[in-house]
Design a protein around this motif. Structure first.
Motif, PDB file in Angstrom:
ATOM      1  N   HIS A   1      -9.612   5.203   0.649  1.00 27.01           N
ATOM      2  CA  HIS A   1      -9.041   6.545   0.716  1.00 27.01           C
ATOM      3  C   HIS A   1      -8.039   6.720  -0.418  1.00 27.01           C
ATOM      4  O   HIS A   1      -7.608   5.755  -1.040  1.00 27.01           O
ATOM      5  N   LYS A   2      -7.710   7.994  -0.667  1.00 24.38           N
ATOM      6  CA  LYS A   2      -6.731   8.338  -1.692  1.00 24.38           C
ATOM      7  C   LYS A   2      -5.952   9.535  -1.172  1.00 24.38           C
ATOM      8  O   LYS A   2      -6.540  10.479  -0.649  1.00 24.38           O
ATOM      9  N   PHE A   3      -4.657   9.473  -1.303  1.00 28.64           N
ATOM     10  CA  PHE A   3      -3.804  10.554  -0.818  1.00 28.64           C
ATOM     11  C   PHE A   3      -2.738  10.824  -1.862  1.00 28.64           C
ATOM     12  O   PHE A   3      -2.004   9.918  -2.264  1.00 28.64           O
TER      13      PHE A   3
ATOM     14  N   MET B   1      -3.296   7.576   6.749  1.00 29.61           N
ATOM     15  CA  MET B   1      -4.427   6.977   7.454  1.00 29.61           C
ATOM     16  C   MET B   1      -3.977   6.312   8.751  1.00 29.61           C
ATOM     17  O   MET B   1      -4.769   6.194   9.687  1.00 29.61           O
ATOM     18  N   ASP B   2      -2.714   5.899   8.810  1.00 25.68           N
ATOM     19  CA  ASP B   2      -2.193   5.301  10.038  1.00 25.68           C
ATOM     20  C   ASP B   2      -2.284   6.290  11.199  1.00 25.68           C
ATOM     21  O   ASP B   2      -2.493   5.903  12.342  1.00 25.68           O
TER      22      ASP B   2
ATOM     23  N   CYS C   1       1.498   5.865   4.877  1.00 27.70           N
ATOM     24  CA  CYS C   1       0.090   6.186   4.676  1.00 27.70           C
ATOM     25  C   CYS C   1      -0.391   7.082   5.818  1.00 27.70           C
ATOM     26  O   CYS C   1      -0.283   6.712   6.991  1.00 27.70           O
TER      27      CYS C   1
ATOM     28  N   GLU D   1       6.655   7.173  -5.559  1.00 32.33           N
ATOM     29  CA  GLU D   1       5.877   6.460  -4.559  1.00 32.33           C
ATOM     30  C   GLU D   1       6.223   6.971  -3.167  1.00 32.33           C
ATOM     31  O   GLU D   1       7.375   7.249  -2.864  1.00 32.33           O
TER      32      GLU D   1
ATOM     33  N   HIS E   1       0.860  -1.184   0.000  1.00 36.30           N
ATOM     34  CA  HIS E   1       0.000   0.000   0.000  1.00 36.30           C
ATOM     35  C   HIS E   1       0.899   1.238   0.000  1.00 36.30           C
ATOM     36  O   HIS E   1       1.868   1.310   0.751  1.00 36.30           O
ATOM     37  N   HIS E   2       0.605   2.192  -0.872  1.00 36.81           N
ATOM     38  CA  HIS E   2       1.417   3.405  -0.957  1.00 36.81           C
ATOM     39  C   HIS E   2       0.588   4.529  -1.585  1.00 36.81           C
ATOM     40  O   HIS E   2      -0.524   4.320  -2.041  1.00 36.81           O
ATOM     41  N   HIS E   3       1.182   5.693  -1.595  1.00 35.86           N
ATOM     42  CA  HIS E   3       0.571   6.874  -2.205  1.00 35.86           C
ATOM     43  C   HIS E   3       1.598   7.510  -3.127  1.00 35.86           C
ATOM     44  O   HIS E   3       2.701   6.978  -3.283  1.00 35.86           O
TER      45      HIS E   3
END
Length: 136
Positions: free
Chosen positions: A124-126, A109-110, A107, A103, A89-91
């Protein structure tokens, strides 16, 4: 995502291999930046002079719905790129000048989970926008 995997997904979902789809996917596989429908149309109209935005957008929508392409909105316009192959998982950081992507392995969200204790988060999207070191 590589071209073989993209075609496997398309064929599994009943889509035929066409020269236009092939060219669209090749353009994305050769470029790690987000591209617009205009970017594709500018290249493709050399081989297909009657190619329309409708054809491009129809194919882009199909590729997004099947998870072949990712989409984002930059400066009020939809941009697309080949779906990441990373299993982690990455943004992304997106350069607003050249369109290059980096990349981000963390995250946010953590850190936000504690701020939303009674909420159920489905997705979610960041993204971070700015200039890369080469464009700065």
């Amino acid at each position: 995502m590589n071209l073989t995997k993209a075609w496997d997904i398309l064929k599994e979902n009943g889509f035929k291999e066409t020269s236009k789809r092939q060219q669209i996917l090749e353009l994305f596989s050769k470029d790690d930046r987000y591209l617009t429908a205009r970017d594709l149309l500018d290249v493709m109209q050399k081989d297909y002079p009657s190619m329309s935005y409708d054809t491009v957008y129809r194919n882009l929508a199909t590729f997004v719905s099947l998870g072949i392409l990712e989409e984002t909105e930059l400066s009020g316009e939809r941009h697309f790129r080949m779906h990441c192959e990373s299993d982690q998982h990455h943004h992304h950081f997106i350069c607003m000048d050249c369109g290059k992507i980096k990349e981000i392995p963390v995250c946010p969200m953590d850190m936000l989970g504690a701020a939303l204790p009674a909420y159920e988060i489905d997705n979610h999207k960041f993204e971070i926008y700015g200039k890369c070191p080469e464009c700065k």
